[in-house]
Design an enzyme around this catalytic site. Structure first.
Site, PDB file in Angstrom:
ATOM      1  N   ARG A 191      65.636  57.001  63.798  1.00 57.42           N
ATOM      2  CA  ARG A 191      65.341  57.846  62.610  1.00 57.42           C
ATOM      3  C   ARG A 191      66.382  59.225  62.620  1.00 57.42           C
ATOM      4  N   GLU A 214      61.936  42.614  54.067  1.00 58.39           N
ATOM      5  CA  GLU A 214      63.234  42.531  54.677  1.00 58.39           C
ATOM      6  C   GLU A 214      63.149  43.101  56.136  1.00 58.39           C
ATOM      7  N   ARG A 268      62.041  57.219  67.214  1.00 56.54           N
ATOM      8  CA  ARG A 268      62.670  58.568  66.908  1.00 56.54           C
ATOM      9  C   ARG A 268      64.288  58.800  66.793  1.00 56.54           C
ATOM     10  N   ASN A 272      73.014  33.304  60.144  1.00 54.55           N
ATOM     11  CA  ASN A 272      72.214  32.766  59.211  1.00 54.55           C
ATOM     12  C   ASN A 272      71.275  33.739  58.726  1.00 54.55           C
ATOM     13  N   TYR A 273      71.160  35.203  59.105  1.00 50.46           N
ATOM     14  CA  TYR A 273      70.263  35.996  58.632  1.00 50.46           C
ATOM     15  C   TYR A 273      71.062  36.836  57.551  1.00 50.46           C
TER      16      TYR A 273
HETATM   17  C1  LIG Z   1      69.727  44.579  43.944  1.00 49.35           C
HETATM   18  C2  LIG Z   1      69.003  44.736  45.120  1.00 49.35           C
HETATM   19  C3  LIG Z   1      67.516  45.243  44.763  1.00 49.35           C
HETATM   20  C4  LIG Z   1      66.681  44.943  45.798  1.00 49.35           C
HETATM   21  C5  LIG Z   1      65.410  44.712  45.407  1.00 49.35           C
HETATM   22  C6  LIG Z   1      64.698  43.774  46.260  1.00 49.35           C
HETATM   23  C7  LIG Z   1      63.470  43.147  45.690  1.00 49.35           C
HETATM   24  C8  LIG Z   1      62.939  41.800  46.261  1.00 49.35           C
HETATM   25  C9  LIG Z   1      61.715  41.787  46.881  1.00 49.35           C
HETATM   26  C10 LIG Z   1      61.574  41.543  48.121  1.00 49.35           C
HETATM   27  C11 LIG Z   1      62.390  40.454  48.903  1.00 49.35           C
HETATM   28  C12 LIG Z   1      61.702  40.360  50.152  1.00 49.35           C
HETATM   29  C13 LIG Z   1      62.427  39.380  50.834  1.00 49.35           C
HETATM   30  C14 LIG Z   1      62.130  39.049  52.334  1.00 49.35           C
HETATM   31  O1  LIG Z   1      61.332  39.704  52.819  1.00 49.35           O
HETATM   32  S1  LIG Z   1      62.846  37.744  53.080  1.00 49.35           S
HETATM   33  C15 LIG Z   1      62.147  37.824  54.604  1.00 49.35           C
HETATM   34  C16 LIG Z   1      62.551  38.862  55.290  1.00 49.35           C
HETATM   35  N1  LIG Z   1      62.199  39.054  56.860  1.00 49.35           N
HETATM   36  C17 LIG Z   1      62.665  39.627  57.826  1.00 49.35           C
HETATM   37  O2  LIG Z   1      63.509  40.634  57.521  1.00 49.35           O
HETATM   38  C18 LIG Z   1      62.221  39.350  59.081  1.00 49.35           C
HETATM   39  C19 LIG Z   1      62.499  40.376  60.181  1.00 49.35           C
HETATM   40  N2  LIG Z   1      62.947  40.044  61.242  1.00 49.35           N
HETATM   41  C20 LIG Z   1      64.227  39.928  61.732  1.00 49.35           C
HETATM   42  O3  LIG Z   1      65.192  39.982  60.989  1.00 49.35           O
HETATM   43  C21 LIG Z   1      64.536  39.244  63.111  1.00 49.35           C
HETATM   44  O4  LIG Z   1      63.438  38.656  63.610  1.00 49.35           O
HETATM   45  C22 LIG Z   1      64.860  40.360  63.953  1.00 49.35           C
HETATM   46  C23 LIG Z   1      66.123  40.870  63.781  1.00 49.35           C
HETATM   47  C24 LIG Z   1      63.693  41.503  64.253  1.00 49.35           C
HETATM   48  C25 LIG Z   1      64.734  39.661  65.572  1.00 49.35           C
HETATM   49  O5  LIG Z   1      65.427  38.502  65.512  1.00 49.35           O
HETATM   50  P1  LIG Z   1      65.657  37.632  66.791  1.00 49.35           P
HETATM   51  O6  LIG Z   1      66.095  36.477  66.292  1.00 49.35           O
HETATM   52  O7  LIG Z   1      64.262  37.288  67.532  1.00 49.35           O
HETATM   53  O8  LIG Z   1      66.562  38.468  67.526  1.00 49.35           O
HETATM   54  P2  LIG Z   1      66.683  39.539  68.678  1.00 49.35           P
HETATM   55  O9  LIG Z   1      65.516  40.651  68.640  1.00 49.35           O
HETATM   56  O10 LIG Z   1      66.357  38.658  70.136  1.00 49.35           O
HETATM   57  O11 LIG Z   1      67.809  40.118  68.650  1.00 49.35           O
HETATM   58  C26 LIG Z   1      69.117  39.175  69.552  1.00 49.35           C
HETATM   59  C27 LIG Z   1      70.385  39.987  68.839  1.00 49.35           C
HETATM   60  O12 LIG Z   1      70.849  39.679  67.542  1.00 49.35           O
HETATM   61  C28 LIG Z   1      71.010  40.949  66.962  1.00 49.35           C
HETATM   62  N3  LIG Z   1      70.659  40.654  65.217  1.00 49.35           N
HETATM   63  C29 LIG Z   1      69.482  40.491  65.123  1.00 49.35           C
HETATM   64  N4  LIG Z   1      69.701  40.325  63.550  1.00 49.35           N
HETATM   65  C30 LIG Z   1      70.932  40.329  63.012  1.00 49.35           C
HETATM   66  C31 LIG Z   1      71.834  40.402  62.098  1.00 49.35           C
HETATM   67  N5  LIG Z   1      71.127  40.046  60.999  1.00 49.35           N
HETATM   68  N6  LIG Z   1      73.148  40.692  62.197  1.00 49.35           N
HETATM   69  C32 LIG Z   1      73.497  41.003  63.635  1.00 49.35           C
HETATM   70  N7  LIG Z   1      72.928  40.772  64.565  1.00 49.35           N
HETATM   71  C33 LIG Z   1      71.805  40.675  64.716  1.00 49.35           C
HETATM   72  C34 LIG Z   1      70.102  41.860  67.451  1.00 49.35           C
HETATM   73  O13 LIG Z   1      70.320  43.511  67.181  1.00 49.35           O
HETATM   74  C35 LIG Z   1      70.175  41.571  68.955  1.00 49.35           C
HETATM   75  O14 LIG Z   1      71.549  42.101  69.433  1.00 49.35           O
HETATM   76  P3  LIG Z   1      71.609  42.379  70.931  1.00 49.35           P
HETATM   77  O15 LIG Z   1      70.676  43.782  70.894  1.00 49.35           O
HETATM   78  O16 LIG Z   1      73.112  42.818  70.945  1.00 49.35           O
HETATM   79  O17 LIG Z   1      71.095  41.596  71.726  1.00 49.35           O
HETATM   80  C1  LIG Z   2      56.465  42.684  48.273  1.00 49.51           C
HETATM   81  C2  LIG Z   2      57.002  41.516  49.295  1.00 49.51           C
HETATM   82  C3  LIG Z   2      57.855  40.518  49.219  1.00 49.51           C
HETATM   83  C4  LIG Z   2      58.139  39.907  50.003  1.00 49.51           C
HETATM   84  N1  LIG Z   2      59.048  38.613  49.543  1.00 49.51           N
HETATM   85  C5  LIG Z   2      59.397  37.687  50.649  1.00 49.51           C
HETATM   86  C6  LIG Z   2      60.194  36.693  50.366  1.00 49.51           C
HETATM   87  O1  LIG Z   2      60.909  36.560  49.319  1.00 49.51           O
HETATM   88  N2  LIG Z   2      60.648  35.754  51.174  1.00 49.51           N
HETATM   89  C7  LIG Z   2      60.085  35.746  52.436  1.00 49.51           C
HETATM   90  O2  LIG Z   2      60.339  35.150  53.201  1.00 49.51           O
HETATM   91  N3  LIG Z   2      59.226  36.784  52.760  1.00 49.51           N
HETATM   92  C8  LIG Z   2      58.918  38.098  51.818  1.00 49.51           C
HETATM   93  N4  LIG Z   2      58.098  38.910  52.427  1.00 49.51           N
HETATM   94  C9  LIG Z   2      57.539  38.820  53.858  1.00 49.51           C
HETATM   95  C10 LIG Z   2      57.842  39.960  54.692  1.00 49.51           C
HETATM   96  O3  LIG Z   2      59.493  39.648  54.577  1.00 49.51           O
HETATM   97  C11 LIG Z   2      57.230  40.328  55.661  1.00 49.51           C
HETATM   98  O4  LIG Z   2      55.904  40.489  55.410  1.00 49.51           O
HETATM   99  C12 LIG Z   2      57.970  41.329  56.749  1.00 49.51           C
HETATM  100  O5  LIG Z   2      59.050  40.636  57.334  1.00 49.51           O
HETATM  101  C13 LIG Z   2      56.973  41.731  57.865  1.00 49.51           C
HETATM  102  O6  LIG Z   2      56.486  40.682  58.493  1.00 49.51           O
HETATM  103  P1  LIG Z   2      54.903  40.350  58.608  1.00 49.51           P
HETATM  104  O7  LIG Z   2      54.195  40.417  57.453  1.00 49.51           O
HETATM  105  O8  LIG Z   2      54.799  39.214  59.440  1.00 49.51           O
HETATM  106  O9  LIG Z   2      54.370  41.556  59.575  1.00 49.51           O
HETATM  107  P2  LIG Z   2      53.976  41.650  61.135  1.00 49.51           P
HETATM  108  O10 LIG Z   2      55.159  41.587  61.934  1.00 49.51           O
HETATM  109  O11 LIG Z   2      52.781  40.943  61.331  1.00 49.51           O
HETATM  110  O12 LIG Z   2      53.515  43.467  61.196  1.00 49.51           O
HETATM  111  C14 LIG Z   2      52.216  43.965  61.344  1.00 49.51           C
HETATM  112  C15 LIG Z   2      52.588  45.085  62.498  1.00 49.51           C
HETATM  113  O13 LIG Z   2      52.966  44.732  63.601  1.00 49.51           O
HETATM  114  C16 LIG Z   2      54.178  45.357  64.077  1.00 49.51           C
HETATM  115  N5  LIG Z   2      55.078  44.714  64.738  1.00 49.51           N
HETATM  116  C17 LIG Z   2      55.206  43.296  64.642  1.00 49.51           C
HETATM  117  N6  LIG Z   2      56.416  42.787  65.495  1.00 49.51           N
HETATM  118  C18 LIG Z   2      56.556  43.873  66.207  1.00 49.51           C
HETATM  119  C19 LIG Z   2      57.804  44.082  67.330  1.00 49.51           C
HETATM  120  N7  LIG Z   2      58.378  43.096  67.767  1.00 49.51           N
HETATM  121  N8  LIG Z   2      57.441  45.597  67.772  1.00 49.51           N
HETATM  122  C20 LIG Z   2      56.768  46.157  67.310  1.00 49.51           C
HETATM  123  N9  LIG Z   2      55.908  46.282  66.552  1.00 49.51           N
HETATM  124  C21 LIG Z   2      55.794  45.123  65.937  1.00 49.51           C
HETATM  125  C22 LIG Z   2      54.981  45.745  62.680  1.00 49.51           C
HETATM  126  O14 LIG Z   2      55.392  47.185  62.862  1.00 49.51           O
HETATM  127  C23 LIG Z   2      53.481  46.170  61.608  1.00 49.51           C
HETATM  128  O15 LIG Z   2      53.036  47.300  62.225  1.00 49.51           O
HETATM  129  C24 LIG Z   2      57.605  39.709  51.360  1.00 49.51           C
HETATM  130  C25 LIG Z   2      56.785  40.699  51.484  1.00 49.51           C
HETATM  131  C26 LIG Z   2      56.439  41.657  50.701  1.00 49.51           C
HETATM  132  C27 LIG Z   2      55.309  42.695  50.894  1.00 49.51           C
END
Ligand SMILES: CCCCCCCC/C=C\C/C=C/C(=O)SCCNC(=O)CCNC(=O)[C@H](O)C(C)(C)COP(=O)(O)OP(=O)(O)OC[C@H]1O[C@@H](n2cnc3c(N)ncnc32)[C@H](O)[C@@H]1OP(=O)(O)O
Ligand SMILES: Cc1cc2nc3c(=O)[nH]c(=O)nc-3n(C[C@H](O)[C@H](O)[C@H](O)COP(=O)(O)OP(=O)(O)OC[C@H]3O[C@@H](n4cnc5c(N)ncnc54)[C@H](O)[C@@H]3O)c2cc1C
Length: 642
Positions: free
Chosen positions: A507, A405, A504, A258-259
């Site tokens: 990266r 993301e 590190r 679902n991610y």
């Molecule tokens: C044309 C394109 C141009 C682009 C321009 C874009 C403009 C648009 C602007 C903004 C849009 C923004 C949108 C958003 O931000 S939407 C919200 C996004 N939010 C996030 O990204 C949240 C980040 N957090 C996470 O993804 C997860 O919580 C997590 C991955 C950090 C942790 O997830 P959790 O369920 O807690 O899992 P675990 O850490 O426990 O891991 C378990 C296991 O699962 C693996 N895993 C996690 N994610 C994935 C995946 N996606 N696919 C496959 N596997 C996954 C993880 O690695 C662990 O594996 P293990 O080590 O083997 O156990």
């Molecule tokens: C321009 C923009 C567009 C966005 N669009 C969308 C959208 O369309 N839909 C949507 O759902 N969301 C959207 N978001 C939200 C975005 O996905 C989140 O802000 C992002 O995933 C970071 O989460 P947070 O804000 O909870 O940061 P936090 O997790 O609170 O981060 C704060 C600090 O804590 C640290 N931290 C947190 N967890 C850990 C950990 N486990 N280990 C080590 N360090 C950690 C981070 O590294 C960071 O330094 C958008 C955000 C922005 C800025």
């Protein structure tokens, strides 16, 4: 070169044709410079253009081609966003990957025809990163066969989703699914938010804009609360997960399937970042070849600032990065499309590799893009600080990518999990099980680098050196982690204590991938002149990047001080070699003036006259005496004179 950048001759030609058509359509141009508009005016202007685009799109592009659509959006709507930014980037991809065939038939055509506008609502006020602790619930009501969406407290408000605040009337909402008191974790639901006729929020929905941001202000990032809001059971996106009428839960083939909408953006945003980096560099490099300041030889006239080695050092390594990101991004998109196809047919075996790769790339590329754009701004001196350069807006939009993301540190740690697992395979003698992206971890390297030791070794010795440092750091960080656990530390505590070292490693691994992608591309090129120009850029890239991470190779003596001197000399050599091609290397991206929106970056170089024109058009200059002066400053001065 444009064909290399955009993927083929045909793509480059189509971009030119599209730009030419847009140039002939004044109704699609900004009615005045965006920096002089208020946020409300910009949103209005963007909606105006978006509506015309919806009508006329078929005359300008092939609407089924995402690359053409992306180019059209960049030119006409620009990078500050638009009222439907999330519709294409996440809403449609989420439905395409996670809705069942039946659900797609119901919603996708409407979304594609733009009958409805959607977004992706996951992040909440209290939690974004840690999806497991989202608070919005979707509780199954067996009696009515509905899910009841609820926001239990203020921290559970959805917060940040793009275009949620004012534009969207639908959203894919991520909520914890609860059936018969059992929590099945976060799941995606299709939710109607507003009335389709009046656009008023539906009863039970609280919704609005979260206010102005650092940049990207045409997008109405929003908040959203549910008060026991009911949706049909069949609004759970059911391609991979199912809930039957009696509440039976059928689990997906992979826990994180679902991610996928997030992985989609992480894969596609890399080339978006490359474009923003190249845009800022195009502006700065063109301006640097117009701006004259000071003399290198006192007997000669003032030089173009691009002649200064410091200016070249500030800009050219980032030009190389922009190309590297574009090539690495193209490879990643290909891999993503392949994995998505496999995933749709039930094969989830490549998801972990893709997740690891995109997590690292997303983090390194956004960070280095931000660095490069900021250097480009500073390279324009005072005029870089003016909105006339437009670089500050590009910067603001680009660095949003460090956060959305998945926050960069968090995503690097996701890659680190994969690297540590790979290190464990190496340590237990199971290197043959390593995937292709990490196979180098199992290969024994030479005791020292052979850079500058073997004639005509091409880029091989560089790649081996990057592999060596990445492998050493990965194994070191993994040792540190396993060592702490052996000493009795709990896994999570040990992980946190090693997390700087782990990141590190992530990266370094990612930077290696970027270098390799650049090498792969250069090796494929047949045209000798293009190959030559890109080879120079690649030389600069490998030497500059290696110098940047040299401490890792020096600390175990893999590189010597004399090799480092050689690498540094190579950087200076290639700065000089690239100088004559610098402007062309950026002009090859073929950004039009309409797209760049920069007075400093004008193709014709006519900067000063247009800066003056731009300043005169400032709303402050409509009158000679502002009311702030008549009302406050003038009386203050008069009072002081008494
Ligand atoms: C044309 C394109 C141009 C682009 C321009 C874009 C403009 C648009 C602007 C903004 C849009 C923004 C949108 C958003 O931000 S939407 C919200 C996004 N939010 C996030 O990204 C949240 C980040 N957090 C996470 O993804 C997860 O919580 C997590 C991955 C950090 C942790 O997830 P959790 O369920 O807690 O899992 P675990 O850490 O426990 O891991 C378990 C296991 O699962 C693996 N895993 C996690 N994610 C994935 C995946 N996606 N696919 C496959 N596997 C996954 C993880 O690695 C662990 O594996 P293990 O080590 O083997 O156990
Ligand atoms: C321009 C923009 C567009 C966005 N669009 C969308 C959208 O369309 N839909 C949507 O759902 N969301 C959207 N978001 C939200 C975005 O996905 C989140 O802000 C992002 O995933 C970071 O989460 P947070 O804000 O909870 O940061 P936090 O997790 O609170 O981060 C704060 C600090 O804590 C640290 N931290 C947190 N967890 C850990 C950990 N486990 N280990 C080590 N360090 C950690 C981070 O590294 C960071 O330094 C958008 C955000 C922005 C800025």
């Amino acid at each position: 070169m444009a064909a290399q950048i955009w993927g083929s001759e045909k793509r480059a030609r189509r971009r030119r044709e599209i730009s030419a058509k847009i140039a002939q359509m004044p109704e699609l141009h900004d009615s005045k410079p965006l920096p002089f508009m208020t946020r409300e005016e910009k949103i209005m202007e963007s909606a105006r253009k978006l509506t015309i685009l919806t009508e006329k799109m078929g005359q300008i592009i092939d609407p089924t081609d995402p690359a053409e659509l992306y180019h059209l959006n960049n030119e006409v709507l620009g990078l500050e966003g638009n009222p439907m930014a999330l519709h294409g980037v996440m809403f449609i991809p989420a439905l395409s990957a996670q809705a069942s065939d039946e659900q797609q038939a119901k919603w996708l055509p409407r979304a594609l025809r733009r009958e409805i506008i959607g977004t992706y609502a996951q992040t909440e006020l209290g939690h974004g990163t840690n999806l497991q602790n989202l608070e919005t619930t979707a509780t199954y009501d067996l009696a009515t066969q509905e899910f009841v969406l609820h926001t239990p407290q203020i921290t559970a408000l959805k917060w940040w989703p793009g275009n949620l605040g004012k534009s969207s009337n639908y959203a894919v909402v991520v909520a914890h699914m609860i059936i018969k008191a059992k929590n099945y974790g976060p799941h995606p639901f299709m939710v109607q938010l507003r009335d389709e006729k009046t656009h008023e929020p539906l009863p039970g929905i609280t919704i609005g804009d979260i206010g102005p941001k650092m940049a990207y202000n045409i997008v109405d990032n929003g908040f959203l609360g549910f008060n026991k809001y009911r949706i049909p059971r069949t609004n759970l996106l059911m391609r991979h997960t199912k809930v039957e009428a009696d509440g039976t839960y059928i689990k997906p083939p992979h826990a994180k399937i679902n991610y996928s909408a997030m992985v989609h953006v992480r894969a596609y945003m890399l080339t978006g970042q490359a474009i923003m980096l190249a845009s800022a560099l195009n502006i700065a490099t063109r301006y640097s070849s117009v701006r004259r300041q000071g003399q290198i030889d006192k007997s000669q006239p003032e030089v173009k600032v691009l002649e200064y080695q410091t200016q070249q050092h500030r800009l050219f390594p980032s030009i190389a990065r922009a190309y590297a990101f574009q090539f690495a991004g193209a490879e990643t998109v290909k891999l993503y499309e392949h994995v998505l196809k496999e995933m749709k047919s039930g094969n989830v075996s490549l998801m972990a590799d893709l997740h690891a790769l995109t997590s690292g790339l997303k983090s390194v590329v956004t960070y280095q893009t931000g660095e490069g754009i900021e250097q480009a701004r500073m390279a324009c001196g005072g005029h870089g600080y003016s909105m006339a350069s437009y670089i500050s807006e590009i910067y603001g939009v680009a660095i949003g990518g460090c956060t959305y993301e998945g926050e960069n540190m968090v995503m690097l740690l996701q890659l680190a999990r994969y690297l540590v697992k790979s290190a464990a395979l190496v340590k237990s003698g199971q290197s043959s099980k390593l995937g292709p992206l990490v196979a180098y971890l199992g290969v024994k390297s030479e005791p020292t680098s052979l850079i500058d030791r073997i004639p005509n070794s091409g880029f091989t010795e560089y790649v081996k050196t990057f592999q060596h440092v990445s492998k050493r750091q990965t194994l070191k960080a993994a040792d540190m982690f396993f060592g702490l656990m052996e000493k009795g530390e709990k896994r999570e505590i040990a992980w946190n204590k090693c997390s700087v070292e782990l990141n590190r490693a992530s990266r370094l691994h990612t930077r290696l991938f970027i270098v390799e992608a650049f090498v792969r591309r250069v090796n494929e090129i047949a045209d000798i002149r293009i190959k030559e120009a890109l080879t120079d850029l690649l030389h600069l890239h490998v030497n500059y990047e290696l110098l940047d991470i040299a401490s890792y190779a020096l600390e175990d003596g893999f590189l010597s001080a004399s090799q480092l001197d050689y690498i540094r000399d190579q950087v200076y050599l290639y700065l000089g070699k690239i100088r004559p091609n610098a402007v062309s290397l950026l002009d090859s991206w073929e950004f039009s003036d309409i797209e760049l929106r920069s007075v400093l970056g004008r193709r014709d170089g006519n900067v000063y006259e247009n800066l003056f024109k731009w300043a005169k058009s400032s709303p402050l200059n409509k009158t000679d005496v502002l009311s702030s002066v008549t009302q406050y400053l003038k009386p203050m001065m008069e009072k002081a004179r008494l």
